[in-house]
Design a protein around this motif. Structure first.
Motif, PDB file in Angstrom:
ATOM      1  N   ALA A   1      -0.662   9.298  -3.048  1.00 53.13           N
ATOM      2  CA  ALA A   1      -2.093   9.396  -3.307  1.00 53.13           C
ATOM      3  C   ALA A   1      -2.649   8.032  -3.721  1.00 53.13           C
ATOM      4  CB  ALA A   1      -2.352  10.414  -4.414  1.00 53.13           C
TER       5      ALA A   1
ATOM      6  N   THR B   1      -5.724   5.922  -8.432  1.00 53.42           N
ATOM      7  CA  THR B   1      -6.554   6.605  -9.416  1.00 53.42           C
ATOM      8  C   THR B   1      -6.198   8.081  -9.519  1.00 53.42           C
ATOM      9  OG1 THR B   1      -8.227   6.772  -7.687  1.00 53.42           O
ATOM     10  CG2 THR B   1      -8.516   5.047  -9.343  1.00 53.42           C
ATOM     11  N   ASP B   2      -5.579   8.625  -8.486  1.00 57.66           N
ATOM     12  CA  ASP B   2      -5.159  10.022  -8.511  1.00 57.66           C
ATOM     13  C   ASP B   2      -3.750  10.190  -9.065  1.00 57.66           C
ATOM     14  OD1 ASP B   2      -6.877  10.783  -5.398  1.00 57.66           O
ATOM     15  OD2 ASP B   2      -7.555  10.916  -7.476  1.00 57.66           O
TER      16      ASP B   2
ATOM     17  N   ARG C   1      -2.890   9.879 -11.913  1.00 57.14           N
ATOM     18  CA  ARG C   1      -2.957  10.530 -13.223  1.00 57.14           C
ATOM     19  C   ARG C   1      -2.582  12.014 -13.108  1.00 57.14           C
ATOM     20  NH1 ARG C   1      -7.871  10.913 -11.007  1.00 57.14           N
ATOM     21  NH2 ARG C   1      -9.227  12.665 -11.562  1.00 57.14           N
ATOM     22  N   LEU C   2      -2.650  12.535 -11.895  1.00 61.31           N
ATOM     23  CA  LEU C   2      -2.310  13.938 -11.672  1.00 61.31           C
ATOM     24  C   LEU C   2      -0.823  14.143 -11.434  1.00 61.31           C
ATOM     25  CD1 LEU C   2      -5.290  14.827  -9.299  1.00 61.31           C
ATOM     26  CD2 LEU C   2      -5.134  15.144 -11.790  1.00 61.31           C
TER      27      LEU C   2
END
Length: 123
Positions: free
Chosen positions: A101, A104-105, A107-108
């Motif tokens: 990803a 910034t994604d 974090r998931l």
């Protein structure tokens, strides 16, 4: 597939610094956004920082902003987390993750995870 191995954890005092490393094998690291996460005893795993594939962009959780720095060396297939001004609340097992990803994604969560390295900060 990529295999990740963290190192550099240890026992330090509040205010000290540590640098964690995450070495990758398998596929080249430049194919992935990378992130660091941590999990303290009795708590959920939380996002710490992420970095783009090129290393030009980074993203931090508020609690480590200004104290921690994520970086990467794609030639060495390694990602780092420089941790300064450590606090007892930074005590946790730290994990690196690789993800397909956007950074910034991350974090998931990631697609691939290392086994973790323990960081303990005494007061």
């Amino acid at each position: 597939q990529v295999q990740l191995v963290e190192s550099g954890g240890g026992l330090v005092q509040a205010g000290d610094s540590l640098r964690l490393s995450c070495a990758a094998s398998g596929r080249t690291l430049r194919s992935y956004a990378m992130g660091w996460f941590r999990q303290a005893p009795g708590k959920d795993r939380e996002f710490v920082a992420s970095i783009s594939r090129s290393g030009s962009s980074t993203y931090y959780t508020d609690s480590v902003q200004g104290r921690f720095t994520i970086s990467r060396d794609n030639a060495k297939n390694t990602v780092y987390l420089q941790m300064n001004s450590l606090k007892p609340e930074d005590t946790a097992v730290y994990y690196c993750a690789a993800g397909s990803a956007a950074f910034t994604d991350m974090r998931l969560g990631g697609d691939y995870w290392g086994q973790g390295t323990q960081v303990t900060v005494s007061s």
